[in-house]
Write a protein that holds these residues in place. Structure first.
Motif, PDB file in Angstrom:
ATOM      1  N   ILE A 190       0.853  -1.192   0.000  1.00  0.00           N
ATOM      2  CA  ILE A 190       0.000   0.000   0.000  1.00  0.00           C
ATOM      3  C   ILE A 190       0.886   1.238   0.000  1.00  0.00           C
ATOM      4  CG2 ILE A 190      -1.650   1.339   1.358  1.00  0.00           C
ATOM      5  CD1 ILE A 190      -2.849  -1.309   2.293  1.00  0.00           C
ATOM      6  N   VAL A 191       0.655   2.108  -0.970  1.00  0.00           N
ATOM      7  CA  VAL A 191       1.379   3.374  -1.042  1.00  0.00           C
ATOM      8  C   VAL A 191       0.609   4.448  -0.291  1.00  0.00           C
ATOM      9  CG1 VAL A 191       2.266   5.161  -2.587  1.00  0.00           C
ATOM     10  CG2 VAL A 191       2.488   2.743  -3.204  1.00  0.00           C
ATOM     11  N   THR A 192      -0.694   4.503  -0.531  1.00  0.00           N
ATOM     12  CA  THR A 192      -1.531   5.458   0.185  1.00  0.00           C
ATOM     13  C   THR A 192      -2.968   4.988   0.200  1.00  0.00           C
ATOM     14  OG1 THR A 192      -1.921   7.834   0.508  1.00  0.00           O
ATOM     15  CG2 THR A 192      -2.237   7.006  -1.715  1.00  0.00           C
ATOM     16  N   ARG A 193      -3.731   5.644   1.023  1.00  0.00           N
ATOM     17  CA  ARG A 193      -5.163   5.392   1.141  1.00  0.00           C
ATOM     18  C   ARG A 193      -5.853   6.747   1.035  1.00  0.00           C
ATOM     19  NH1 ARG A 193      -7.223   4.299   7.161  1.00  0.00           N
ATOM     20  NH2 ARG A 193      -9.421   4.679   6.900  1.00  0.00           N
ATOM     21  N   PHE A 194      -6.924   6.775   0.275  1.00  0.00           N
ATOM     22  CA  PHE A 194      -7.707   7.999   0.181  1.00  0.00           C
ATOM     23  C   PHE A 194      -9.129   7.691   0.622  1.00  0.00           C
ATOM     24  CE2 PHE A 194     -10.429  11.129  -1.790  1.00  0.00           C
ATOM     25  CZ  PHE A 194      -9.796  12.293  -1.382  1.00  0.00           C
ATOM     26  N   ALA A 195      -9.561   8.347   1.690  1.00  0.00           N
ATOM     27  CA  ALA A 195     -10.922   8.173   2.201  1.00  0.00           C
ATOM     28  C   ALA A 195     -11.805   9.266   1.627  1.00  0.00           C
ATOM     29  CB  ALA A 195     -10.925   8.233   3.721  1.00  0.00           C
ATOM     30  N   GLY A 196     -12.919   8.865   1.064  1.00  0.00           N
ATOM     31  CA  GLY A 196     -13.844   9.816   0.465  1.00  0.00           C
ATOM     32  C   GLY A 196     -13.866   9.643  -1.039  1.00  0.00           C
ATOM     33  N   PRO A 197     -14.725  10.397  -1.706  1.00  0.00           N
ATOM     34  CA  PRO A 197     -14.835  10.241  -3.153  1.00  0.00           C
ATOM     35  C   PRO A 197     -13.606  10.798  -3.873  1.00  0.00           C
ATOM     36  CG  PRO A 197     -16.233  12.032  -2.405  1.00  0.00           C
ATOM     37  CD  PRO A 197     -15.672  11.370  -1.180  1.00  0.00           C
TER      38      PRO A 197
ATOM     39  N   ALA B 259      -8.835  15.575  -5.705  1.00  0.00           N
ATOM     40  CA  ALA B 259      -8.178  14.459  -5.018  1.00  0.00           C
ATOM     41  C   ALA B 259      -7.305  13.662  -5.983  1.00  0.00           C
ATOM     42  CB  ALA B 259      -9.221  13.548  -4.382  1.00  0.00           C
ATOM     43  N   LEU B 260      -7.771  13.510  -7.207  1.00  0.00           N
ATOM     44  CA  LEU B 260      -7.012  12.779  -8.215  1.00  0.00           C
ATOM     45  C   LEU B 260      -5.668  13.454  -8.447  1.00  0.00           C
ATOM     46  CD1 LEU B 260      -7.011  10.461 -10.296  1.00  0.00           C
ATOM     47  CD2 LEU B 260      -8.069  12.060 -11.906  1.00  0.00           C
ATOM     48  N   GLU B 261      -5.680  14.764  -8.625  1.00  0.00           N
ATOM     49  CA  GLU B 261      -4.453  15.495  -8.934  1.00  0.00           C
ATOM     50  C   GLU B 261      -3.565  15.711  -7.712  1.00  0.00           C
ATOM     51  OE1 GLU B 261      -3.573  15.698 -12.015  1.00  0.00           O
ATOM     52  OE2 GLU B 261      -5.550  14.939 -12.577  1.00  0.00           O
ATOM     53  N   SER B 262      -4.162  15.901  -6.539  1.00  0.00           N
ATOM     54  CA  SER B 262      -3.350  16.206  -5.356  1.00  0.00           C
ATOM     55  C   SER B 262      -2.893  14.972  -4.591  1.00  0.00           C
ATOM     56  CB  SER B 262      -4.119  17.126  -4.407  1.00  0.00           C
ATOM     57  OG  SER B 262      -5.214  16.445  -3.827  1.00  0.00           O
ATOM     58  N   THR B 263      -3.613  13.866  -4.714  1.00  0.00           N
ATOM     59  CA  THR B 263      -3.306  12.696  -3.892  1.00  0.00           C
ATOM     60  C   THR B 263      -3.109  11.416  -4.701  1.00  0.00           C
ATOM     61  OG1 THR B 263      -4.599  13.664  -2.085  1.00  0.00           O
ATOM     62  CG2 THR B 263      -4.102  11.314  -1.927  1.00  0.00           C
ATOM     63  N   ILE B 264      -4.087  11.056  -5.519  1.00  0.00           N
ATOM     64  CA  ILE B 264      -4.059   9.753  -6.192  1.00  0.00           C
ATOM     65  C   ILE B 264      -2.944   9.669  -7.233  1.00  0.00           C
ATOM     66  CG2 ILE B 264      -5.381   8.088  -7.566  1.00  0.00           C
ATOM     67  CD1 ILE B 264      -6.417   8.372  -4.685  1.00  0.00           C
ATOM     68  N   ARG B 265      -2.884  10.632  -8.157  1.00  0.00           N
ATOM     69  CA  ARG B 265      -1.833  10.567  -9.192  1.00  0.00           C
ATOM     70  C   ARG B 265      -0.418  10.641  -8.596  1.00  0.00           C
ATOM     71  NH1 ARG B 265      -3.835   9.950 -14.186  1.00  0.00           N
ATOM     72  NH2 ARG B 265      -5.793  10.989 -14.732  1.00  0.00           N
ATOM     73  N   PRO B 266      -0.146  11.536  -7.637  1.00  0.00           N
ATOM     74  CA  PRO B 266       1.193  11.513  -7.026  1.00  0.00           C
ATOM     75  C   PRO B 266       1.512  10.171  -6.365  1.00  0.00           C
ATOM     76  CG  PRO B 266       0.116  13.590  -6.534  1.00  0.00           C
ATOM     77  CD  PRO B 266      -0.922  12.706  -7.184  1.00  0.00           C
ATOM     78  N   ALA B 267       0.518   9.554  -5.733  1.00  0.00           N
ATOM     79  CA  ALA B 267       0.740   8.238  -5.106  1.00  0.00           C
ATOM     80  C   ALA B 267       0.991   7.180  -6.175  1.00  0.00           C
ATOM     81  CB  ALA B 267      -0.450   7.851  -4.236  1.00  0.00           C
TER      82      ALA B 267
ATOM     83  N   GLU C  46       2.406   7.725  -9.065  1.00  0.00           N
ATOM     84  CA  GLU C  46       3.784   7.957  -9.535  1.00  0.00           C
ATOM     85  C   GLU C  46       4.785   7.373  -8.547  1.00  0.00           C
ATOM     86  OE1 GLU C  46       4.229  12.156 -10.339  1.00  0.00           O
ATOM     87  OE2 GLU C  46       2.490  12.133 -11.696  1.00  0.00           O
ATOM     88  N   LYS C  47       4.541   7.566  -7.269  1.00  0.00           N
ATOM     89  CA  LYS C  47       5.414   7.007  -6.236  1.00  0.00           C
ATOM     90  C   LYS C  47       5.405   5.480  -6.306  1.00  0.00           C
ATOM     91  CE  LYS C  47       6.177   7.003  -1.258  1.00  0.00           C
ATOM     92  NZ  LYS C  47       5.686   7.449   0.052  1.00  0.00           N
ATOM     93  N   ALA C  48       4.235   4.912  -6.506  1.00  0.00           N
ATOM     94  CA  ALA C  48       4.114   3.452  -6.615  1.00  0.00           C
ATOM     95  C   ALA C  48       4.888   2.927  -7.812  1.00  0.00           C
ATOM     96  CB  ALA C  48       2.650   3.042  -6.700  1.00  0.00           C
ATOM     97  N   ALA C  49       4.829   3.653  -8.913  1.00  0.00           N
ATOM     98  CA  ALA C  49       5.542   3.236 -10.126  1.00  0.00           C
ATOM     99  C   ALA C  49       7.055   3.293  -9.899  1.00  0.00           C
ATOM    100  CB  ALA C  49       5.151   4.130 -11.297  1.00  0.00           C
ATOM    101  N   GLN C  50       7.522   4.252  -9.129  1.00  0.00           N
ATOM    102  CA  GLN C  50       8.951   4.393  -8.862  1.00  0.00           C
ATOM    103  C   GLN C  50       9.456   3.363  -7.854  1.00  0.00           C
ATOM    104  OE1 GLN C  50       9.227   8.439  -7.553  1.00  0.00           O
ATOM    105  NE2 GLN C  50       8.855   9.280  -9.609  1.00  0.00           N
TER     106      GLN C  50
END
Length: 181
Positions: free
Chosen positions: A152-159, A164-172, A174-178
């Motif tokens: 698990i790289v991150t968890r996002f609670a809520g819709p 959220a996609l740009e600030s949390t999900i996509r950066p996570a 990218e981190k997961a891919a690295q």
């Protein structure tokens, strides 16, 4: 002229202090973020039952190469409807999303997907909520970003919204891919 009591100063000072706390609290990057003790750890057990004709979500799928999302959702969840178009767009981009229908009936879960579309590569039902408990679920929707090592790289609670996609999900992602994802 009447003297001003020191007690008359207390309410405005308290109000100013609380206003400052609220203001600075709202300036955080993601006020909805809930930390997870599972970040950096292998994803917990996958315990789902078959839902419809789609491939059943298994723990082995989390070990597959590449970044993937695990999305907990339910037909009775209004915010799940809000995030659904974004999940559909991610799936159209080729993002692998495993869906977990949480504490719902199979008929209602399948009806939700028939109405709104099905962004999931695999899916399963967690009718008892046991898997959600193992994953530390706070409520639905919740989305976990998983790397290619099943961590698990991150968890996002809520819709998942555009923000959220740009600030949390996509950066996570990218981190997961690295990290070998």
């Amino acid at each position: 002229m009447a003297r001003m009591s020191p007690l008359m100063v207390v309410p405005p000072v308290l109000f100013a202090g609380l206003a400052a706390l609220f203001f600075f609290g709202m300036q955080r990057d993601n006020p909805d973020a809930l930390p997870t003790a599972l970040a950096g750890k292998p994803a917990p057990v996958v315990q789902v039952t078959q839902l419809g004709d789609k491939p059943v979500f298994t723990a082995e799928m989390l070990q597959d190469p590449g970044v993937k999302l695990v999305n907990f959702w339910a037909s009775w969840c209004a915010p799940c409807r809000v995030e659904h178009p974004i999940l559909e767009a991610l799936a159209a981009e080729g993002v692998v999303i495993h869906g977990v229908n949480y504490k719902d009936t199979d008929a209602k879960g399948l009806g939700f997907l028939a109405e709104l579309g099905d962004p999931y590569s695999s899916i399963g039902a967690d009718g008892s909520g046991r898997m959600g408990l193992e994953w530390g679920l706070y409520g639905v929707p919740e989305t976990f970003v998983i790397d290619g090592n099943g961590r698990i790289v991150t968890r996002f609670a809520g819709p998942v919204t555009e923000r959220a996609l740009e600030s949390t999900i996509r950066p996570a992602m990218e981190k997961a891919a690295q990290s070998g994802g």
